[in-house]
Design a protein around this motif. Structure first.
Motif, PDB file in Angstrom:
ATOM      1  N   GLN A 196       0.828  -1.208   0.000  1.00  0.00           N
ATOM      2  CA  GLN A 196       0.000   0.000   0.000  1.00  0.00           C
ATOM      3  C   GLN A 196       0.863   1.259   0.000  1.00  0.00           C
ATOM      4  O   GLN A 196       0.509   2.244  -0.597  1.00  0.00           O
ATOM      5  CB  GLN A 196      -0.936   0.029   1.215  1.00  0.00           C
ATOM      6  N   ALA A 247      -3.697  -6.558   6.792  1.00  0.00           N
ATOM      7  CA  ALA A 247      -2.906  -5.330   6.656  1.00  0.00           C
ATOM      8  C   ALA A 247      -1.790  -5.353   7.705  1.00  0.00           C
ATOM      9  O   ALA A 247      -2.043  -5.605   8.884  1.00  0.00           O
ATOM     10  CB  ALA A 247      -3.790  -4.112   6.856  1.00  0.00           C
ATOM     11  N   CYS A 248      -0.559  -5.120   7.263  1.00  0.00           N
ATOM     12  CA  CYS A 248       0.604  -5.177   8.143  1.00  0.00           C
ATOM     13  C   CYS A 248       1.482  -3.944   7.945  1.00  0.00           C
ATOM     14  O   CYS A 248       1.361  -3.245   6.942  1.00  0.00           O
ATOM     15  CB  CYS A 248       1.448  -6.422   7.828  1.00  0.00           C
ATOM     16  N   VAL A 249       2.365  -3.734   8.904  1.00  0.00           N
ATOM     17  CA  VAL A 249       3.349  -2.660   8.807  1.00  0.00           C
ATOM     18  C   VAL A 249       4.730  -3.222   9.107  1.00  0.00           C
ATOM     19  O   VAL A 249       4.869  -4.232   9.791  1.00  0.00           O
ATOM     20  CB  VAL A 249       3.046  -1.482   9.771  1.00  0.00           C
ATOM     21  N   TYR A 290       9.388   2.774   6.019  1.00  0.00           N
ATOM     22  CA  TYR A 290       8.176   2.334   6.698  1.00  0.00           C
ATOM     23  C   TYR A 290       7.213   1.810   5.634  1.00  0.00           C
ATOM     24  O   TYR A 290       6.868   2.521   4.697  1.00  0.00           O
ATOM     25  CB  TYR A 290       7.543   3.508   7.454  1.00  0.00           C
ATOM     26  N   TRP A 291       6.818   0.539   5.756  1.00  0.00           N
ATOM     27  CA  TRP A 291       5.999  -0.139   4.768  1.00  0.00           C
ATOM     28  C   TRP A 291       4.597  -0.429   5.307  1.00  0.00           C
ATOM     29  O   TRP A 291       4.455  -0.834   6.466  1.00  0.00           O
ATOM     30  CB  TRP A 291       6.609  -1.490   4.403  1.00  0.00           C
ATOM     31  N   ASN A 292       3.590  -0.279   4.465  1.00  0.00           N
ATOM     32  CA  ASN A 292       2.244  -0.804   4.695  1.00  0.00           C
ATOM     33  C   ASN A 292       2.027  -1.845   3.606  1.00  0.00           C
ATOM     34  O   ASN A 292       2.145  -1.524   2.412  1.00  0.00           O
ATOM     35  CB  ASN A 292       1.189   0.306   4.568  1.00  0.00           C
ATOM     36  N   TYR A 293       1.711  -3.085   4.007  1.00  0.00           N
ATOM     37  CA  TYR A 293       1.580  -4.172   3.043  1.00  0.00           C
ATOM     38  C   TYR A 293       0.514  -5.154   3.505  1.00  0.00           C
ATOM     39  O   TYR A 293       0.028  -5.078   4.635  1.00  0.00           O
ATOM     40  CB  TYR A 293       2.927  -4.874   2.832  1.00  0.00           C
TER      41      TYR A 293
END
Length: 165
Positions: free
Chosen positions: A40, A66-68, A57-60
């Motif tokens: 994301q 939904a994870c970070v 910093y990842w949103n995936y």
């Protein structure tokens, strides 16, 4: 004694190794446009894009959730098209004591081979190995390849190799 594990797989792609490496190394923030069902966003939290010591910093999405992740670029080898990220915060560290991802892009006669290595330490044997994340990485590689080659990537199947000890 820690329960250290290593999972590895190779993904064959059509794109040149240097182009694939350029996306994941210097332009990971574009991955949300390339593989929006998986990534994301990727934001630079500290440092400069692609520089060792920089924090991303990842949103995936992993296993439908939904994870970070917050990671630091630990190593870059531009000559060998390789990058290593070490997780410093996020969902993976709720399961594992440590987690590191290395991606190496190797040219071949036609296209490239993308080699993923996931290294992690489990706090106890009851924690599952991260085959789902390895599959996510492999699937994302196909999306990046389709983008770089100017194609859509519908209906592709991904085969992930067996873990290597």
């Amino acid at each position: 004694m820690g329960l250290y594990r290593k999972l590895e797989t190779d993904v064959d792609i059509e794109a040149p190794a240097w182009k694939f490496h350029e996306i994941i190394h210097k332009n990971p923030h574009h991955m949300s446009n390339i593989a929006s069902d998986k990534i994301q966003s990727c934001e630079l939290h500290e440092g400069e894009w692609g520089k060792v010591g920089s924090i991303l910093y990842w949103n995936y999405v992993h296993d439908g959730k939904a994870c970070v992740a917050k990671d630091v670029i630990e190593a870059v080898d531009e000559e060998n098209n390789s990058i290593t990220w070490k997780m410093i915060e996020g969902d993976l560290l709720e399961l594992y004591k440590s987690f590191r991802i290395t991606i190496q892009c190797t040219p071949k006669d036609k296209g490239s081979v993308i080699h993923y290595t996931l290294e992690y330490e489990k706090p106890h044997e009851d924690i599952q190995d991260s085959h789902g994340l390895l599959e996510l990485c492999a699937s994302m590689s196909k999306d990046i390849d389709a983008h770089l080659m100017g194609k859509t990537n519908e209906g592709s199947s991904i085969e992930v190799g067996a873990p290597k000890a």
